[in-house]
Design a protein around this motif. Sequence first.
Motif, PDB file in Angstrom:
ATOM      1  N   ALA A  22      -7.358   9.561   8.526  1.00 46.50           N
ATOM      2  CA  ALA A  22      -6.131   8.763   8.545  1.00 46.50           C
ATOM      3  C   ALA A  22      -5.582   8.636   9.965  1.00 46.50           C
ATOM      4  CB  ALA A  22      -5.093   9.392   7.625  1.00 46.50           C
ATOM      5  N   MET A  23      -5.609   9.722  10.743  1.00 45.60           N
ATOM      6  CA  MET A  23      -5.106   9.656  12.116  1.00 45.60           C
ATOM      7  C   MET A  23      -5.965   8.720  12.971  1.00 45.60           C
ATOM      8  SD  MET A  23      -3.911  13.579  12.885  1.00 45.60           S
ATOM      9  CE  MET A  23      -3.305  13.168  14.510  1.00 45.60           C
TER      10      MET A  23
ATOM     11  N   SER B  79      -5.754   5.705  -1.584  1.00 43.92           N
ATOM     12  CA  SER B  79      -4.455   5.107  -1.268  1.00 43.92           C
ATOM     13  C   SER B  79      -4.000   5.490   0.141  1.00 43.92           C
ATOM     14  CB  SER B  79      -3.410   5.544  -2.299  1.00 43.92           C
ATOM     15  OG  SER B  79      -3.156   6.943  -2.209  1.00 43.92           O
ATOM     16  N   TYR B  80      -4.265   6.715   0.542  1.00 44.47           N
ATOM     17  CA  TYR B  80      -3.799   7.194   1.845  1.00 44.47           C
ATOM     18  C   TYR B  80      -4.534   6.504   2.984  1.00 44.47           C
ATOM     19  CZ  TYR B  80      -1.407  10.627   4.763  1.00 44.47           C
ATOM     20  OH  TYR B  80      -0.573  11.225   5.674  1.00 44.47           O
ATOM     21  N   LEU B  81      -5.857   6.416   2.869  1.00 40.77           N
ATOM     22  CA  LEU B  81      -6.632   5.799   3.943  1.00 40.77           C
ATOM     23  C   LEU B  81      -6.441   4.288   3.960  1.00 40.77           C
ATOM     24  CD1 LEU B  81      -9.925   7.900   3.732  1.00 40.77           C
ATOM     25  CD2 LEU B  81      -7.968   8.197   5.261  1.00 40.77           C
TER      26      LEU B  81
ATOM     27  N   ALA C  43      -3.424   3.879   5.968  1.00 43.26           N
ATOM     28  CA  ALA C  43      -3.731   4.208   7.365  1.00 43.26           C
ATOM     29  C   ALA C  43      -4.418   3.036   8.063  1.00 43.26           C
ATOM     30  CB  ALA C  43      -4.608   5.454   7.426  1.00 43.26           C
ATOM     31  N   ALA C  44      -5.348   2.382   7.356  1.00 41.49           N
ATOM     32  CA  ALA C  44      -6.044   1.237   7.958  1.00 41.49           C
ATOM     33  C   ALA C  44      -5.081   0.098   8.245  1.00 41.49           C
ATOM     34  CB  ALA C  44      -7.159   0.778   7.022  1.00 41.49           C
ATOM     35  N   ILE C  45      -4.136  -0.102   7.343  1.00 41.23           N
ATOM     36  CA  ILE C  45      -3.180  -1.201   7.529  1.00 41.23           C
ATOM     37  C   ILE C  45      -2.205  -0.895   8.660  1.00 41.23           C
ATOM     38  CG2 ILE C  45      -1.316  -2.495   6.441  1.00 41.23           C
ATOM     39  CD1 ILE C  45      -2.824  -2.158   3.784  1.00 41.23           C
ATOM     40  N   ILE C  46      -1.675   0.321   8.699  1.00 37.71           N
ATOM     41  CA  ILE C  46      -0.723   0.644   9.765  1.00 37.71           C
ATOM     42  C   ILE C  46      -1.417   0.631  11.122  1.00 37.71           C
ATOM     43  CG2 ILE C  46      -0.965   3.176   9.773  1.00 37.71           C
ATOM     44  CD1 ILE C  46       2.042   3.396  10.024  1.00 37.71           C
ATOM     45  N   GLY C  47      -2.706   1.009  11.165  1.00 35.81           N
ATOM     46  CA  GLY C  47      -3.451   0.935  12.417  1.00 35.81           C
ATOM     47  C   GLY C  47      -3.656  -0.497  12.862  1.00 35.81           C
TER      48      GLY C  47
ATOM     49  N   ALA D 163       0.831  -1.213   0.000  1.00 36.42           N
ATOM     50  CA  ALA D 163       0.000   0.000   0.000  1.00 36.42           C
ATOM     51  C   ALA D 163       0.858   1.253   0.000  1.00 36.42           C
ATOM     52  CB  ALA D 163      -0.931  -0.005   1.215  1.00 36.42           C
ATOM     53  N   ALA D 164       1.953   1.232   0.746  1.00 38.57           N
ATOM     54  CA  ALA D 164       2.853   2.394   0.775  1.00 38.57           C
ATOM     55  C   ALA D 164       3.499   2.605  -0.584  1.00 38.57           C
ATOM     56  CB  ALA D 164       3.912   2.187   1.852  1.00 38.57           C
TER      57      ALA D 164
END
Length: 373
Positions: free
Chosen positions: A147-148, A95-97, A100-104, A60-61
């Motif tokens: 995203a946060m 792409s950004y969200l 964000a979901a994966i890193i969370g 994703a990144a």
Amino acid sequence: MRLPSASVPDGTYVELVRSLFRTLPPTILITLIFSALALLITRETPDPLLDLLGIFGTVAAAARITLLLLLRRRAADDTLGIAEARRMERQFALSYLGFAAIIGSFGARAFMVAAPDARIAVTALLVGYAAGVATGISYRPWIGVSAMLMGVVPTIAVTLATPGIDYRAAGCVLLILLAGGIHSIIGRYHYATAGITMRRAFAALARKDGLTGLPNRLALGERFDEISSRKGIRGDIAVHCLDLDRFKPVNDRYGHPTGDLLLQAVAERLGRLLRNHDFAARVGGDEFVVLQPGIGDVSEANLFARRTARLIAEPYVIGDLTIIIGTSIGFALASQHGMDLEKLIAAADAALLRAKDLGGGATVAAAPVRRAG
């Protein structure tokens, strides 16, 4: 805390969207940090779900970086319109969200199964990620705040639900930092929106004739440069110079207020003649310039000039007065005089003077430049 307004001027919105595509360096940095940390943690923590989240996060990144590389040049283009900006914003948000979901999810899972040292590293990753979001995506708060929340809340939930004062303290600290980050995003958004809107308003005033509302000479030059460099417009460019006939007697007889109203009426009629790509400007007194791009030959420019002369010569009703004036028009073609606007205006002005010598109310084409050899 005042929430963002749902509506901003179109030009301001486009500028805000452009800011999203200037985030390539921090995007590359967070990609490298996440990939390295995910590799280290998954090597020390046998967990299939954590492995998958690490792989998905890296993919994703990489997709985020690819999107920025593909669209950042278009985002910086001055011709970017509102519809295309909306589409680009949606692509960026997806792409950004997604990342964000994966890193969370990765952070929450790591707190559940990884060693204490790994949890400290994950906490640092999430704090750095949230700080990057707060500074880099604050101009589009719906993306930044989402995203946060997606990136940090899952880990907060896990830490608060885990027994032990250390975990709950960490969760509270993350929660406080999250609230501060959201507040920072919204504050920066309001400040940036007001600043961009004001700057654009001043820029527009600097390019507008205060009396008629038409663009001025500065805007004329910028528009000519834009038209001459645009690939989508084919054909020649005609530059028409207009000077009103019998305008001075109107001013002398009825006064400047009436003359000003007459100029405004002339500008309104010029606006009705323009096609999509045509452009009219008031360059002084009773003088106007019209750019006519995309024409096939001189006959189209001549036809436009004659139509303009006929429309301006129709009577004007101003208050109790019926006023009749005319206009003399000279025009020049870029194919015959080159792509220098000042030279084109000079050639059209010379043709205009010949039209005046014919008694006014006439249209004259500039003589082609003879080329050596």
